[in-house]
Every structure is written in C-alpha cells, then in structure tokens.
Design an enzyme around this catalytic site. Structure first.
Site, PDB file in Angstrom:
ATOM      1  N   LYS A   1       0.814  -1.220   0.000  1.00 32.08           N
ATOM      2  CA  LYS A   1       0.000   0.000   0.000  1.00 32.08           C
ATOM      3  C   LYS A   1       0.849   1.271   0.000  1.00 32.08           C
ATOM      4  O   LYS A   1       0.413   2.314  -0.467  1.00 32.08           O
ATOM      5  CB  LYS A   1      -0.946   0.013   1.207  1.00 32.08           C
ATOM      6  CG  LYS A   1      -2.134  -0.923   1.062  1.00 32.08           C
ATOM      7  CD  LYS A   1      -3.089  -0.767   2.228  1.00 32.08           C
ATOM      8  CE  LYS A   1      -4.279  -1.683   2.084  1.00 32.08           C
ATOM      9  NZ  LYS A   1      -5.257  -1.532   3.168  1.00 32.08           N
TER      10      LYS A   1
ATOM     11  N   ASP B   1     -10.212   2.844   2.004  1.00 38.65           N
ATOM     12  CA  ASP B   1     -10.372   2.311   3.366  1.00 38.65           C
ATOM     13  C   ASP B   1     -10.984   3.361   4.279  1.00 38.65           C
ATOM     14  O   ASP B   1     -11.816   3.043   5.133  1.00 38.65           O
ATOM     15  CB  ASP B   1      -9.007   1.896   3.955  1.00 38.65           C
ATOM     16  CG  ASP B   1      -8.503   0.577   3.384  1.00 38.65           C
ATOM     17  OD1 ASP B   1      -9.340  -0.248   2.972  1.00 38.65           O
ATOM     18  OD2 ASP B   1      -7.278   0.369   3.359  1.00 38.65           O
TER      19      ASP B   1
HETATM   20  P1  NAP Z   1      -0.355  -3.377  10.214  1.00 40.78           P
HETATM   21  O1  NAP Z   1       0.026  -2.279   9.309  1.00 40.78           O
HETATM   22  O2  NAP Z   1       0.569  -4.538  10.421  1.00 40.78           O
HETATM   23  O3  NAP Z   1      -0.675  -2.702  11.646  1.00 40.78           O
HETATM   24  C1  NAP Z   1      -1.039  -3.476  12.770  1.00 40.78           C
HETATM   25  C2  NAP Z   1      -0.927  -2.615  14.037  1.00 40.78           C
HETATM   26  O4  NAP Z   1      -1.293  -3.455  15.150  1.00 40.78           O
HETATM   27  C3  NAP Z   1       0.486  -2.108  14.329  1.00 40.78           C
HETATM   28  O5  NAP Z   1       0.405  -0.928  15.078  1.00 40.78           O
HETATM   29  C4  NAP Z   1       1.028  -3.243  15.196  1.00 40.78           C
HETATM   30  O6  NAP Z   1       2.106  -2.880  16.006  1.00 40.78           O
HETATM   31  C5  NAP Z   1      -0.187  -3.543  16.055  1.00 40.78           C
HETATM   32  N1  NAP Z   1      -0.121  -4.854  16.658  1.00 40.78           N
HETATM   33  C6  NAP Z   1       0.095  -6.042  16.029  1.00 40.78           C
HETATM   34  N2  NAP Z   1       0.067  -7.041  16.940  1.00 40.78           N
HETATM   35  C7  NAP Z   1      -0.147  -6.460  18.149  1.00 40.78           C
HETATM   36  C8  NAP Z   1      -0.272  -6.963  19.480  1.00 40.78           C
HETATM   37  N3  NAP Z   1      -0.164  -8.264  19.753  1.00 40.78           N
HETATM   38  N4  NAP Z   1      -0.474  -6.073  20.480  1.00 40.78           N
HETATM   39  C9  NAP Z   1      -0.567  -4.743  20.229  1.00 40.78           C
HETATM   40  N5  NAP Z   1      -0.472  -4.210  18.996  1.00 40.78           N
HETATM   41  C10 NAP Z   1      -0.269  -5.068  17.971  1.00 40.78           C
HETATM   42  O7  NAP Z   1      -1.733  -4.039   9.759  1.00 40.78           O
HETATM   43  P2  NAP Z   1      -2.996  -3.275   9.113  1.00 40.78           P
HETATM   44  O8  NAP Z   1      -2.927  -3.335   7.649  1.00 40.78           O
HETATM   45  O9  NAP Z   1      -3.139  -1.961   9.784  1.00 40.78           O
HETATM   46  O10 NAP Z   1      -4.186  -4.261   9.550  1.00 40.78           O
HETATM   47  C11 NAP Z   1      -4.524  -4.399  10.916  1.00 40.78           C
HETATM   48  C12 NAP Z   1      -5.784  -5.259  11.071  1.00 40.78           C
HETATM   49  O11 NAP Z   1      -6.884  -4.611  10.464  1.00 40.78           O
HETATM   50  C13 NAP Z   1      -5.685  -6.644  10.417  1.00 40.78           C
HETATM   51  O12 NAP Z   1      -6.334  -7.577  11.251  1.00 40.78           O
HETATM   52  C14 NAP Z   1      -6.439  -6.468   9.110  1.00 40.78           C
HETATM   53  O13 NAP Z   1      -7.038  -7.693   8.669  1.00 40.78           O
HETATM   54  C15 NAP Z   1      -7.522  -5.492   9.547  1.00 40.78           C
HETATM   55  N6  NAP Z   1      -8.012  -4.680   8.426  1.00 40.78           N
HETATM   56  C16 NAP Z   1      -9.332  -4.751   8.140  1.00 40.78           C
HETATM   57  C17 NAP Z   1      -9.847  -3.990   7.113  1.00 40.78           C
HETATM   58  C18 NAP Z   1     -11.315  -4.065   6.810  1.00 40.78           C
HETATM   59  O14 NAP Z   1     -11.725  -3.658   5.712  1.00 40.78           O
HETATM   60  N7  NAP Z   1     -12.124  -4.538   7.731  1.00 40.78           N
HETATM   61  C19 NAP Z   1      -9.012  -3.152   6.345  1.00 40.78           C
HETATM   62  C20 NAP Z   1      -7.655  -3.089   6.666  1.00 40.78           C
HETATM   63  C21 NAP Z   1      -7.166  -3.881   7.729  1.00 40.78           C
HETATM   64  P3  NAP Z   1       3.609  -3.322  15.570  1.00 40.78           P
HETATM   65  O15 NAP Z   1       3.933  -2.483  14.360  1.00 40.78           O
HETATM   66  O16 NAP Z   1       4.404  -3.002  16.771  1.00 40.78           O
HETATM   67  O17 NAP Z   1       3.542  -4.786  15.243  1.00 40.78           O
END
Ligand code: NAP
Length: 293
Positions: free
Chosen positions: A80, A116
């Site tokens: 992205k 998004d």
């Molecule tokens: P990302 O860029 O990897 O960001 C994830 C965030 O969560 C980061 O801040 C990460 O911190 C934190 N995190 C991960 N594991 C953690 C834990 N055990 N405890 C505390 N914080 C934690 O991922 P993303 O693209 O933002 O996606 C995040 C989630 O949203 C996913 O589950 C994805 O499937 C969902 N999502 C859904 C939609 C929808 O349309 N519904 C759209 C986009 C994303 P670190 O960097 O320190 O690991």
C-alpha cells in the site's frame, strides 16, 4: 471521482496485488458486483511475493493498467505504500493517509486512491447515531492511518494507542503535516492498561486496528477483560474473521453497540468498483457473494 462509463462490450479486467492472497475475499466481492451490474469481466488476484523481483512485477502490472490491458487494481499488504512511487498522482485522501488501496487510470495516468477511509466511515454509520467526541484507536499501522484520518475529518478527537509509542507519534506527525487542516486534535499514547484507564471518561468510540482477536487467536482482545467499557461508547473492530471477535462479544455483553470489520471490507470494495466502472456497486449482492462463497 467516479468515472462515468456506458455499458461497454469489452470485459472488465480488475484485480488485486498483494501477498499472501490465497484467502482474500476481494474476488468474491468484485465478481458479485460485476454480475449484479450486468457487466462482463473478471476480478482476479495477482500475488506478488515480497523480495527480489517484487518491484519489477509491481511495475509490470501497473503498466498493464496504464496501457488499457487492465481496468483497475486494488493494492493490499505489503504494497500500500510501496506502490506510491509508481503512480502519477494521488487523491488528497490518499496523499494525507500516505497509502493507496485503489489504482485507476485517468487520461492515461495512474491515480492512487484510498477507499479504506471512506469505507470505514460508511460502515461505522451502521452502528447508528452517535455523538461525536473522543475516540480511541488501538494500533498505529496501515489501517489505523486511514481510520484516524477518517475520524478526524468527521470531527472526532482521536487518541491513538500503540505498543510502540514512536509508531503512534509518527502517525500523528505524518497526518498533521500532510493535512494541516485537520479538524480536531489527535494524540499519541502508549498502549496498555494505564493509558486506557486515563482516557477521557466520556469516550464515545473504540476502534481496534490491531490484528488481536483474528483467527486462529479467537480469545485475544486489545481491550483488557478487567477494564470496564465506557458505558456510552460504541465499538468497531476492523478484524472480520471470526464474524464476532472477542472484543465485539465482550462489548455486546456489556450492552454496547459493536460491529466487526466485514462491512468496511465490503464498503471499500464497493467504492473501488464504482470508481473503475462508473456503475453503482450492489452491496447486497456483494454480501450474498460472501455468504455463499
Ligand atoms: P499493520 O500495518 O501490520 O498494523 C497493525 C498494528 O497493530 C500495528 O500498530 C502493530 O504494532 C499492532 N499490533 C500487532 N500485533 C499487536 C499486538 N499483539 N499487540 C498490540 N499491537 C499489535 O496491519 P494493518 O494493515 O493496519 O491491519 C490491521 C488489522 O486490520 C488486520 O487484522 C487487518 O485484517 C484489519 N483490516 C481490516 C480492514 C477491513 O476492511 N475490515 C481493512 C484493513 C485492515 P507493531 O507495528 O508493533 O507490530
């Protein structure tokens, strides 16, 4: 932004770039939307394994969009942000968020958009009327950027909590510098019990953007079980697998309105589809596609 198009004889060639893509719902959603609109075409996945060769594969797929061979591309993890240098321009929303999930061709040029943010906001409204006030966003990754931007534009004061405080601070700084006209304040805080306990008592909205609670780790939740929910808050969990996450289950059993992220997934897809084809996306058909897929 929708590009009006008459029904055309040639099939639409749409797709998704990312890795891994084996479990992506996007083909089901977009193929249902194509069928419901009476359009011929196909949405397929283009898995691009990160590492050597990924950049040139990305460029190759984007040049197929530029020269009319493809009609629209979605971009997902981990590209992205990596896709930005390959584009000719970005919408103000995509520029402010610093990430693109939709690429369209406009006059032979590649335009990056982020659906998004509006997709999240559109689905949030399904939780019903809510008074704007303070919101907490848990996590500061890619999805959090879109969510914080959307909430802020909609007039919410946003507290971003991340386990790495510097990530939350970076998000806040980036949004402040790319969008100086931010509606209201955003704050960065470290994730944890203390920060949650010291949030404004009149917290109205809790949004989870971490993967905590995602299958197969069904029992996990970003909200500590021992901490009561603010009684007037609503909860939105971006995680959509399982259909009811632990966070949403706990919030509902405390009497709160709560929703998981499948609706956001449908909305962001619908908005991309409308930009590429100029036809309304039939959300009901997209939901039915998921149910039968
Ligand atoms: P990302 O860029 O990897 O960001 C994830 C965030 O969560 C980061 O801040 C990460 O911190 C934190 N995190 C991960 N594991 C953690 C834990 N055990 N405890 C505390 N914080 C934690 O991922 P993303 O693209 O933002 O996606 C995040 C989630 O949203 C996913 O589950 C994805 O499937 C969902 N999502 C859904 C939609 C929808 O349309 N519904 C759209 C986009 C994303 P670190 O960097 O320190 O690991």
């Amino acid at each position: 932004m929708t590009m009006s198009r008459d029904v055309r004889p040639e099939p639409y060639h749409l797709g998704l770039i990312g890795w891994p893509l084996a479990h992506s719902h996007s083909p089901v959603l977009h193929n249902a939307a194509l069928r419901a609109a009476g359009l011929v075409g196909e949405y397929r996945v283009y898995p691009v394994r990160p590492g050597r060769g990924a950049e040139s594969r990305l460029e190759e797929l984007l040049s197929r969009l530029r020269c009319d061979e493809l009609d629209g591309l979605n971009i997902t993890i981990p590209y992205k942000q990596a896709v930005l240098p390959h584009l000719d321009s970005m919408t103000p929303t995509a520029r402010a968020i610093g990430a693109v999930n939709t690429v369209l061709r406009s006059g032979g040029r590649l335009l990056g958009e982020n659906t998004d943010a509006p997709g999240f906001l559109a689905d949030l409204h399904h939780l019903g009327e809510m008074d704007r006030g303070s919101a907490v966003v848990l996590g500061a990754g890619g999805a959090a950027r879109a969510v914080v931007y959307a909430l802020n534009r909609a007039g919410w004061v946003v507290h971003v909590l991340a386990r790495r405080l510097e990530q939350a601070q970076q998000l806040v700084n980036d949004l402040r510098s790319s969008s100086p006209k931010l509606a209201v304040e955003i704050f960065a805080r470290p994730m944890g019990m203390h920060a949650l306990e010291t949030l404004p008592p009149a917290l109205r909205l809790i949004v989870n953007t971490t993967p905590l609670g995602m299958a197969p780790d069904h029992q996990a939740s970003p909200w500590p079980a021992e901490l009561p929910f603010p009684p007037q808050a609503v909860v939105y969990d971006l995680v959509y697998n399982p259909p009811e996450t632990e966070l949403v289950r706990a919030a509902r059993s405390a009497g709160l309105r709560a929703r998981t992220g499948m609706g956001m997934l449908v909305e962001q897809a619908a908005l991309s589809f409308e930009m590429w084809t100029g036809h309304p996306a039939n959300r009901e058909a997209m939901w039915s596609g998921l149910d039968s897929g």
